[in-house]
Scaffold this active site. Sequence first.
Site, PDB file in Angstrom:
ATOM      1  N   ASP A 134     -51.498  28.306 -12.390  1.00  8.29           N
ATOM      2  CA  ASP A 134     -50.340  29.168 -12.278  1.00  8.29           C
ATOM      3  C   ASP A 134     -50.826  30.437 -11.569  1.00  8.29           C
ATOM      4  OD1 ASP A 134     -47.756  30.257 -12.733  1.00  8.29           O
ATOM      5  OD2 ASP A 134     -48.515  31.300 -14.493  1.00  8.29           O
TER       6      ASP A 134
ATOM      7  N   ASP B 199     -48.876  34.077 -11.390  1.00  4.48           N
ATOM      8  CA  ASP B 199     -48.611  35.325 -12.113  1.00  4.48           C
ATOM      9  C   ASP B 199     -49.204  35.275 -13.514  1.00  4.48           C
ATOM     10  OD1 ASP B 199     -46.814  36.698 -10.132  1.00  4.48           O
ATOM     11  OD2 ASP B 199     -45.628  34.889 -10.449  1.00  4.48           O
TER      12      ASP B 199
END
Length: 315
Positions: A32, A34
């Site tokens: 991922d 953020d």
Amino acid sequence: MAGAFGGFKGCQKIRGPQLRSLMEAKDYFLFDCDGVIWHGEQAVTGAAKVVNALISRGKNVVFVTNNSTRPRESYVHKFLRLGFTGVMLGQIFSSGYCSALYLRDVVKVRGQVFVIGCDGLRRELQEAGIPCVEEEDDPAATIYDCALAPDVKAVLVGHDDKLTFLKLAKASCFLRDPECLFLATDNDPWHPLSGGRILPGSGSLIAALEVASGRKATVIGKPSRFMFECISSQFSGVDPAQCLMVGDRLETDMLFGSNCGLDTMLTLTGVSQLEDAEVYRSSELSANHSLVPDYVVDTIADFLPAFEELDEQIN
């Protein structure tokens, strides 16, 4: 097989020899962005070194993000700007890009798509050849007297920082047609901001439209399996047992990994913390156990000592 290193499965922090062994055992690393790779315009300390080292060692590194606000080209520039020197366009799978692939290749939409979302989402659709409704609403217009675009075959909802009541009303009208698809880039409820503030996510917009339309959206991004299917279609021979999903949110990243049969790793630099995972682990609801990570690290920078040990072994 999820949690291959059985003694360290289930909310257990992993480091040292165990982390090195896990790293050697996996061919694909799904990150991922953020909260894992960066916070806004600030890279997580050591993240660039970890990603660059994995790529230089021949590992397949893929980025899976529910952020649909920017096109993939913009992500490439951001990676380079923050010191990630080896990231290519084909390694980036955003919910916006995967939504475009879903509309083009899976449902083969024939007609216009009404988009609630940012310009980055529209750009991904346009680059895939998906026609979007392009219209500027008069500030004084209302749902009582505005024009409704013809031939709308799908409504796609993503993050939209310029959401208006009229957009919701139009989407609700289009969804009265049972043949009109109702899709969402992701269902993230909120995103953290500095100072303890939060930003409502796409999930909050979807909820409003689901209530208004009486329908449920098909979610394309994590935790849906479709994002992994996109990766598998573009990387030959992807074996879930050889993949590690690294994320910061239990309800999206860890559940995504569980849904796809991947080992999962929670990093504590983002939304979810170890205490949250332990609550799910001790829950009597078996469904909550899918949100529990196999492994936990404080930060992906914890990988760095493992690289140093491997280098020492080679030398």
